[in-house]
Write a protein that holds these residues in place. Structure first.
Motif, PDB file in Angstrom:
ATOM      1  N   SER A   4      -5.685 -24.663  16.336  1.00  8.91           N
ATOM      2  CA  SER A   4      -4.640 -24.088  15.496  1.00  8.91           C
ATOM      3  C   SER A   4      -5.074 -24.071  14.041  1.00  8.91           C
ATOM      4  N   ARG A   5      -5.746 -25.134  13.598  1.00  9.90           N
ATOM      5  CA  ARG A   5      -6.245 -25.168  12.223  1.00  9.90           C
ATOM      6  C   ARG A   5      -7.355 -24.137  12.017  1.00  9.90           C
ATOM      7  N   LEU A   6      -8.205 -23.962  13.015  1.00  6.66           N
ATOM      8  CA  LEU A   6      -9.224 -22.915  12.920  1.00  6.66           C
ATOM      9  C   LEU A   6      -8.582 -21.547  12.694  1.00  6.66           C
ATOM     10  N   GLU A   7      -7.552 -21.246  13.496  1.00  3.26           N
ATOM     11  CA  GLU A   7      -6.872 -19.963  13.359  1.00  3.26           C
ATOM     12  C   GLU A   7      -6.242 -19.818  11.986  1.00  3.26           C
ATOM     13  N   ARG A   8      -5.704 -20.920  11.465  1.00  3.57           N
ATOM     14  CA  ARG A   8      -5.089 -20.853  10.137  1.00  3.57           C
ATOM     15  C   ARG A   8      -6.146 -20.549   9.079  1.00  3.57           C
ATOM     16  N   CYS A   9      -7.336 -21.134   9.222  1.00  2.00           N
ATOM     17  CA  CYS A   9      -8.423 -20.821   8.287  1.00  2.00           C
ATOM     18  C   CYS A   9      -8.765 -19.343   8.329  1.00  2.00           C
ATOM     19  N   PHE A  10      -8.839 -18.788   9.546  1.00  2.00           N
ATOM     20  CA  PHE A  10      -9.203 -17.387   9.685  1.00  2.00           C
ATOM     21  C   PHE A  10      -8.075 -16.482   9.224  1.00  2.00           C
ATOM     22  N   ASN A  11      -6.839 -16.887   9.491  1.00  4.83           N
ATOM     23  CA  ASN A  11      -5.703 -16.041   9.156  1.00  4.83           C
ATOM     24  C   ASN A  11      -5.465 -15.925   7.668  1.00  4.83           C
ATOM     25  N   ASN A  12      -6.079 -16.820   6.866  1.00  3.65           N
ATOM     26  CA  ASN A  12      -5.985 -16.659   5.419  1.00  3.65           C
ATOM     27  C   ASN A  12      -6.601 -15.347   4.978  1.00  3.65           C
ATOM     28  N   HIS A  13      -7.512 -14.799   5.815  1.00  8.82           N
ATOM     29  CA  HIS A  13      -8.193 -13.560   5.455  1.00  8.82           C
ATOM     30  C   HIS A  13      -7.648 -12.383   6.254  1.00  8.82           C
ATOM     31  N   LEU A  14      -6.623 -12.651   7.074  1.00  4.52           N
ATOM     32  CA  LEU A  14      -6.063 -11.586   7.888  1.00  4.52           C
ATOM     33  C   LEU A  14      -4.654 -11.279   7.427  1.00  4.52           C
ATOM     34  N   GLY A  15      -3.955 -10.484   8.218  1.00  7.15           N
ATOM     35  CA  GLY A  15      -2.575 -10.183   7.884  1.00  7.15           C
ATOM     36  C   GLY A  15      -2.424  -9.047   6.911  1.00  7.15           C
ATOM     37  N   GLY A  16      -3.531  -8.413   6.526  1.00  3.37           N
ATOM     38  CA  GLY A  16      -3.438  -7.284   5.612  1.00  3.37           C
ATOM     39  C   GLY A  16      -3.379  -7.724   4.163  1.00  3.37           C
ATOM     40  N   PRO A  17      -3.500  -6.789   3.250  1.00  2.00           N
ATOM     41  CA  PRO A  17      -3.469  -7.123   1.826  1.00  2.00           C
ATOM     42  C   PRO A  17      -2.098  -7.625   1.397  1.00  2.00           C
ATOM     43  N   PHE A  18      -2.074  -8.432   0.341  1.00  3.00           N
ATOM     44  CA  PHE A  18      -0.807  -8.914  -0.188  1.00  3.00           C
ATOM     45  C   PHE A  18      -0.009  -7.735  -0.748  1.00  3.00           C
ATOM     46  N   ARG A  19       1.311  -7.831  -0.580  1.00  2.00           N
ATOM     47  CA  ARG A  19       2.210  -6.761  -1.011  1.00  2.00           C
ATOM     48  C   ARG A  19       3.021  -7.253  -2.208  1.00  2.00           C
ATOM     49  N   VAL A  20       2.956  -6.512  -3.309  1.00  5.48           N
ATOM     50  CA  VAL A  20       3.573  -6.936  -4.564  1.00  5.48           C
ATOM     51  C   VAL A  20       4.533  -5.856  -5.042  1.00  5.48           C
ATOM     52  N   LEU A  21       5.760  -6.255  -5.377  1.00  9.79           N
ATOM     53  CA  LEU A  21       6.752  -5.339  -5.945  1.00  9.79           C
ATOM     54  C   LEU A  21       6.927  -5.672  -7.426  1.00  9.79           C
ATOM     55  N   VAL A  22       6.704  -4.691  -8.278  1.00 10.24           N
ATOM     56  CA  VAL A  22       6.840  -4.865  -9.725  1.00 10.24           C
ATOM     57  C   VAL A  22       8.157  -4.226 -10.160  1.00 10.24           C
ATOM     58  N   VAL A  23       9.053  -5.029 -10.741  1.00 17.05           N
ATOM     59  CA  VAL A  23      10.345  -4.544 -11.219  1.00 17.05           C
ATOM     60  C   VAL A  23      10.319  -4.595 -12.742  1.00 17.05           C
ATOM     61  N   ASP A  24      10.161  -3.439 -13.353  1.00 18.02           N
ATOM     62  CA  ASP A  24      10.027  -3.368 -14.818  1.00 18.02           C
ATOM     63  C   ASP A  24      10.419  -1.974 -15.268  1.00 18.02           C
ATOM     64  N   ASP A  25      11.253  -1.894 -16.305  1.00 19.53           N
ATOM     65  CA  ASP A  25      11.672  -0.577 -16.781  1.00 19.53           C
ATOM     66  C   ASP A  25      10.607   0.086 -17.651  1.00 19.53           C
ATOM     67  N   ASP A  26       9.589  -0.665 -18.050  1.00 22.13           N
ATOM     68  CA  ASP A  26       8.479  -0.108 -18.833  1.00 22.13           C
ATOM     69  C   ASP A  26       7.469   0.511 -17.863  1.00 22.13           C
ATOM     70  N   ALA A  27       7.533   1.815 -17.722  1.00 26.61           N
ATOM     71  CA  ALA A  27       6.712   2.491 -16.714  1.00 26.61           C
ATOM     72  C   ALA A  27       5.221   2.297 -16.962  1.00 26.61           C
ATOM     73  N   GLU A  28       4.792   2.380 -18.225  1.00 30.87           N
ATOM     74  CA  GLU A  28       3.362   2.247 -18.518  1.00 30.87           C
ATOM     75  C   GLU A  28       2.860   0.849 -18.200  1.00 30.87           C
ATOM     76  N   LEU A  29       3.667  -0.169 -18.572  1.00 33.13           N
ATOM     77  CA  LEU A  29       3.257  -1.546 -18.313  1.00 33.13           C
ATOM     78  C   LEU A  29       3.234  -1.828 -16.813  1.00 33.13           C
ATOM     79  N   ALA A  30       4.262  -1.365 -16.118  1.00 28.06           N
ATOM     80  CA  ALA A  30       4.309  -1.569 -14.672  1.00 28.06           C
ATOM     81  C   ALA A  30       3.128  -0.883 -13.988  1.00 28.06           C
ATOM     82  N   THR A  31       2.786   0.294 -14.474  1.00 25.88           N
ATOM     83  CA  THR A  31       1.655   1.017 -13.894  1.00 25.88           C
ATOM     84  C   THR A  31       0.353   0.266 -14.124  1.00 25.88           C
ATOM     85  N   ARG A  32       0.228  -0.376 -15.294  1.00 24.08           N
ATOM     86  CA  ARG A  32      -0.983  -1.157 -15.554  1.00 24.08           C
ATOM     87  C   ARG A  32      -1.081  -2.328 -14.579  1.00 24.08           C
TER      88      ARG A  32
END
Length: 551
Positions: A242-270
């Motif tokens: 189970s620990r082996l799988e956890r080590c491997f799964n740190n690199h799996l599951g797809g890329p991290f998903r980030v939601l940026v909530v900001d009314d400054d469009a240029e800054l959010a885009t950066r």
């Protein structure tokens, strides 16, 4: 049980048929890839088919000895999926690169056929696993009995295992390992101060330590050597796996998903550009009124929240998010030019998890988001996962079925649900014991993880029964994929003491393009087909077309 004398010729016959299919498949891929640079709907359709065909090859090439080709197909499949998932449409430069790389696959095949890379399939034995994607585990263990027991168990789980009796035998083999398990009992922790353990770099494979000492100092020394897991004797092998799988799964599951909530469009885009260029999927919400819709559709790992926005403030919006129990695990990081410590603390007490002061350097942004996303995903995985298999629990896999049904309805893409049940599992428990039965369950769950795509969802529905959710996959394709897994599982050797045995599973599948059934009905149809497979003699798969097979 299988007759090993018959297994070799059967594998050779399968390989011969696979070679005939492989040339045709690569030619089709080459033609599809040529359509990608054109852009437009035709290129989008071609991209979907390229991904699906690459997935099939990635899941089968390694099994038949084409390791390099299979690994390359898996890499390209991931690239194709990233382009499909990319917010705002595919990147043309990335599509062009994908097209060239896909068209280059035939060169790998030619090299395989000339004998430069191709590894001949070997009969199943200790230290060898059938199937592509099997992680390569090194065991540096002087105790012969422990080494043999661990080798047999990890092999049953679907891993490839190499045994090393002395540290000097490791040499350059470390670079080919996906993880290394070391028993320090004979020589103590001084051995961890020598190469390759002294070279504690991020490129080194994960290190798991076995010790006869159960104390703080032993754990501290293991951590200083870079250990990712620590186990005392007698070793709990399912926990180690189970620990082996956890080590491997740190690199799996797809890329991290980030939601940026900001009314400054240029800054959010950066922020979006910085994070996207480092492998994350990023969406922005300039209008807070769309926040809940974005949370529901995007399912972020992290929310970056500006504190000061017209008509709203960040802590208010954070508290709105926290009203939904499903989003309590999602870390919210505030972004603000506020430097007053008391005001920052006040904001954190109102549903926040961290505070970044503007202006924010790219490194600070990346480090904070990555650390928060990684920890949040690990916590979510731990809470949602079955302790024995690491797969989703009953309620969570049912929720995934609902999510994919809705996604299929919106996109008008096919989806498939499969219910899988290990045959005669009670007999395994009765004859060999529950610990061995657990190994069988882990072996199948590991095989399913290895063979299915990252976008697919797997859950332990109960006991020896599993559910697989395959988005963008027609039932006919799902049947072929599961049939390969069924054959591989039936060829997997399990051990109990001096006895060896084999298992099989039955499966029922159901699916649709634009779902007309509710979630429960979709599962019900798969369960009904599973019952038919059991009634028809087991060790087979039955779907809507009543297609089945058995050995």
């Amino acid at each position: 049980m299988h007759d090993n004398d018959q297994l070799g010729p059967q594998l050779a016959a399968l390989e011969a048929r696979f070679r005939e299919r492989l040339n045709k498949e690569l030619e089709t891929l080459k033609q599809l890839a040529a359509r990608l640079p054109a852009g437009g709907p035709d290129a989008d359709a071609a991209l979907l088919e390229v991904r699906d065909r690459l997935h099939k090859l990635a899941g089968s090439a390694g099994t038949f000895g084409y390791g390099e080709l299979g690994s390359r197909c898996r890499e390209l499949e991931t690239q194709a999926q990233n382009e499909i998932d990319r917010a705002g449409g595919s990147n043309q430069a990335a599509l062009n690169a994908l097209a060239v790389a896909t068209q280059h696959l035939h060169v790998l095949l030619q090299r395989n056929q000339q004998g430069q890379d191709k590894a001949q399939p070997q009969p199943l034995s200790a230290g060898t696993s059938l199937g592509s994607g099997g992680r390569h585990i090194g065991l540096l263990i002087a105790d012969s009995a422990l080494a043999q027991q661990m080798s047999q168990t990890l092999t049953s789980f679907g891993y490839q295992v190499s045994l090393f009796r002395r540290q000097a035998e490791l040499g350059e083999a470390t670079a080919r390992l996906d993880a290394l398990v070391v028993d320090t009992s004979p020589h103590g922790y001084n051995m961890l101060l020598q190469a390759p353990f002294a070279d504690n770099t991020t490129e080194a494979p994960p290190l798991l330590v076995i010790s006869s000492q159960d104390d703080f100092i032993s754990r501290l020394q293991a951590v200083r050597a870079g250990a990712r897991g620590f186990f005392t004797k007698p070793v709990d092998l399912p926990s180690l796996e189970s620990r082996l799988e956890r080590c491997f799964n740190n690199h799996l599951g797809g890329p991290f998903r980030v939601l940026v909530v900001d009314d400054d469009a240029e800054l959010a885009t950066r922020y979006q550009l910085v994070l996207s260029n480092n492998g994350m999927l990023v969406e922005t919400a300039f209008d807070p009124n769309l926040l809940l819709e974005k949370m529901h559709n995007f399912l972020p790992d992290v929310v970056l929240m500006d504190i000061n926005m017209p008509d709203y403030n960040g802590p208010e919006l954070a508290q709105v998010i926290r009203l939904n129990d499903d989003w309590l695990r999602v870390p919210i990081v505030y972004l603000s030019a506020e430097t007053n410590a008391e005001r920052q603390m006040s904001a954190l007490l109102k549903a926040g998890d961290d505070f970044i002061t503007k202006p924010i350097s790219d490194n600070a942004l990346l480090t904070t988001v990555y650390a928060r996303a990684q920890r949040a995903r690990m916590v979510s995985e731990a809470l949602a996962r079955d302790s024995l298999t690491g797969l989703l629990k009953h309620a969570d896999i049912k929720e995934q079925v609902e999510i994919e049904v809705e996604r299929a309805r919106r996109s008008q893409q096919p989806m498939t649900v499969a219910m899988i049940d290990i045959d005669h599992f009670k007999s395994v428990n009765d004859q060999y014991g529950h610990a061995v039965g657990d190994n069988v369950i882990r072996g199948l769950s590991n095989l399913l993880r290895q063979r299915l795509r990252k976008v697919d969802r797997l859950g332990r529905y109960g006991g020896e029964e599993f559910v697989a959710v395959l988005p963008n996959c027609a039932t006919s394709d799902a049947w072929l994929i599961l049939e390969e897994i069924r054959e591989a599982f039936h060829a997997l050797q399990f051990s109990s003491g001096n006895q060896s045995f084999y298992c099989s599973f039955s499966a029922g599948i159901s699916g649709c393009v634009a779902p007309e059934w509710e979630c429960d009905h979709l599962l019900e149809h798969a369960d009904r087909n599973l019952y038919r497979a059991k009634h028809a003699g087991r060790n087979q798969i039955i779907g809507p077309a009543q297609r089945n097979s058995a050995d």
